[in-house]
Design an enzyme around this catalytic site. Structure first.
Site: not given
Lengths: 280, 280
Positions: A183, A188, A203, A206
């Protein structure tokens, strides 16, 4: 969203081939491998795949996003569910078949839900290993005129003190490692991109937090045996920043564990409605 | 050692193809990527290869070990030298040509030195990017009847207080990450294997410590610009264990930096005779 056209999208089975280094890199992306009891996840001798590795085998959600006309720039990962039917082999070749479980119209202001199920089977034996269900919260696609209900039920956390908590420290470079498993969303890692969409900085994925919650549970309840995890469902409720310590709180009721994840230093609950079912 | 046959071994050029993920994985293996100023080493946008990545492009030493009849179970990496002629591209295809610089017989008790030079050039343009020299200390191969001198000269550290030191903390899983760049020797991850050869536990790859010393110098003197590193030579003197903090002490004399690395907590000097030459 292209509705009702999205209902008839039928992705071709996706192939997911993985070697030992892929299994290991995924585990390192979750921060595993620093302690002897997690050695089997990062060493090709007696290698074992982490249960949550199955979420990378989904593949099919992207067809619904692209062909379904979803505004991916306003889409977030809302919920993740995983059922392990048979532990993942350490290396393998999987075929994943995906189908739309439903779409939900929450209105123009709120957005839409797109719920996709993927079933991963061994490409040679045909054995079903894992079923994943991903709920995409598509903030730019509400008001498309579809059904207003159809949400999957969320697990309720018991209204009592939790039994145990496990804190796992993430690395400042955790997302940089995790993203090598596939990903590559710049959200990110790219500070400029992250601030441009309203975050103070990049971030954590998830699904990285999700995998870390599973590590916490495996440490506390499973002697780090991945074959003990039968199910892992939860909802993402807030972002995690790389370098933060993730505390997983668990309520145990026999083989059923309820859990939440929080960042204690800022009082944020980042995973809610967690349910983990253990195999005996 | 098969002597003098080893002198006439002429390895075929080795190809080293690397994509962005390989360049990034190498940097993560050195522990880079946790701070914004090292982002260019772990993010494909504006990606830059670390200078020491060139040591993975050697390739040719293995031919001398296998065809030369070296007892690899008793062999250790003694010294490493690197000259950067032109900064490495972020991704590329290199051709590496290796040749034996010499063998030295230190006697039956001590062992033998095998010194191999490798030159890495761009496979398309032919431009020479890096020359590495590796000195293998072959403890099981002394007394083969070869020349007793021919050691490469070692850089002398100034006999004065050092100018600066930089401490970089390694991760407990540092070797587990680093080994994904290619060196799968179980000595770096397998506790049983490590104790069977006399270490208390798995040791960090020497070339990982080497790369960390380069990171320390780049942070302190180069604003993390990899193009500033022209040369990096040193000798390994003791093992590092994953999770230890490596302190690099530097003595500066213009563009010439002398350095040593130590583990302060146990007073061990792990790299000696270090020389780094900076480009303006």
């Amino acid at each position: 969203m292209k509705y009702p056209e999205i209902l008839s999208i039928s992705p071709a089975p996706a192939e997911f081939v993985y070697a030992a280094d892929d299994t290991i890199l995924y585990a390192l992306g979750l921060g595993a491998g620093g302690k002897p009891d997690e050695l089997p996840f990062v060493y090709e001798k007696n290698l074992r795949a982490l249960p949550t590795f199955a979420v990378l085998m989904g593949g099919g959600a992207s067809d619904f996003i692209t062909q379904g006309g979803i505004d991916s720039t306003r889409m977030v990962h809302g919920e993740q569910r995983l059922t392990i039917h048979k532990p993942l082999p350490a290396t393998g070749r999987m075929l994943t078949t995906s189908r739309l479980l439903g779409v939900v119209d929450k209105g123009k202001e709120k957005g839409a839900l797109v719920i996709v199920e993927s079933a991963a089977s061994d490409a040679v034996s045909g054995a079903l290993h894992a079923t994943t269900v991903i709920t995409l919260f598509c903030r730019g696609d509400g008001g498309f005129g579809g059904p207003s209900d159809g949400d999957l039920p969320l697990h309720a956390i018991p209204d009592m003190p939790h039994d145990l908590d496990v804190t796992i420290q993430t690395l400042p470079q955790q997302a940089a490692i995790y993203r090598l498993s596939g990903d590559k969303n710049p959200l990110h890692i790219d500070p400029e991109m992250a601030t441009s969409v309203g975050f103070p900085g990049p971030i954590l994925h998830g699904l990285c937090t999700y995998g870390i919650a599973c590590r916490a549970i495996m440490q506390a309840y499973c002697d780090n045996d991945p074959a003990r995890i039968a199910r892992l469902d939860m909802r993402f409720s807030a972002p995690v920043y790389p370098g933060e310590a993730i505390t997983t709180r668990v309520w145990r009721d026999g083989s059923e564990l309820s859990f939440e994840c929080l960042i204690a230093t800022r009082g944020a609950t980042v995973i809610r409605n967690g349910l983990c079912v253990l195999k005996d």
